[in-house]
Enzyme design. Sequence first.
Site, PDB file in Angstrom:
ATOM      1  N   GLY A   1       0.815  -1.221   0.000  1.00 14.91           N
ATOM      2  CA  GLY A   1       0.000   0.000   0.000  1.00 14.91           C
ATOM      3  C   GLY A   1       0.843   1.264   0.000  1.00 14.91           C
TER       4      GLY A   1
ATOM      5  N   GLU B   1       2.736  -8.281  -1.666  1.00 16.50           N
ATOM      6  CA  GLU B   1       1.521  -8.904  -1.119  1.00 16.50           C
ATOM      7  C   GLU B   1       1.461 -10.403  -1.357  1.00 16.50           C
ATOM      8  OE1 GLU B   1       1.647  -6.080  -2.854  1.00 16.50           O
ATOM      9  OE2 GLU B   1       0.338  -4.570  -1.956  1.00 16.50           O
TER      10      GLU B   1
END
Length: 257
Positions: free
Chosen positions: A108, A131
């Site tokens: 993010g 991720e």
Amino acid sequence: MHLNHLKVDRDDRVVIVHLHRPQVLNALNSELMNELIDTLAPLDRDPGVGCFLITGSQRAFAAGADISEMASKTAPEMFAEDYFAGWERFTALRTPKLAAVSGYALGGGCELAMMCDTIIAADTAVFGQPEIKLGVIPGIGGTQRLTRLVGKAKAMDLILTGRTMDAAEAERSGLVSRVVPADRLLDEATAAARTIASYSKPASMAAREAVDRALEVGLAEGSRFERRVFHALFAGEDQKEGMRAFLEKRPPDFTGH
Ligand code: CO8
């Protein structure tokens, strides 16, 4: 407004936001997201603000979405909350947004930097979308923005292996606009933000919108959009002032009108 996770400074027409969760390398949780958007949304409409500069610490811009906030959520909860859809309000801000990245910009954090209009990186910056190592995929636009910015080959490489890239590779691949020594990052980024903020705000807002169009529509449609926006700027006083000042060999005095 009391802010738990941000520090906000003002440099004349530039608003500088420091992400500030040092204990977790500025991991992005919902509260930070809401604080950021609630701080910037009113300033977006302020003609006295010409640029937002988003930065973190020397060690981390942001090491990702907050894993401890997400870890135990269920799919129905994520769906019902539309988890992190609020970031769309950040992308919708129309004032130019500059990211100054030092240290980690992962997950993010990389996605937040890419939501800004351009990124200036310290030579210590580390970018990645790791991720996959957590059993998920990027969820705040990473698969879309990274692919548009660096192309499919490198986006696939980064997203599928979860490897990171350093500042030099990020600059080579077009992810960042420039790399500067870490101890110069804030000065250089502030100088760039000041320059952006010194111009006509309607013009800079229109410019970033037109550039973004290039990522969404075909060349003919994008060029037509650009030309119409160009025409519309002739309705403003700033166009008259900017061109008159050039002809009179003096600096322009833009008012945002
Ligand atoms: N979330 C929560 N806490 C974090 C995060 C994070 N993303 N990153 C670091 N921290 C915490 C650590 O847990 C640690 O806390 P503590 O001191 O209590 O143990 C503290 O920050 C310091 O971190 P480290 O001790 O790990 O520091 P190192 O220097 O050893 O390592 C790294 C730094 C390499 C950056 C390492 O912390 C790391 O790998 N962090 C996670 C990176 C990551 O996987 N990021 C992606 C997160 S997922 C994501 O962003 C997906 C977004 C999709 C959202 C979907 C919405 C729909």
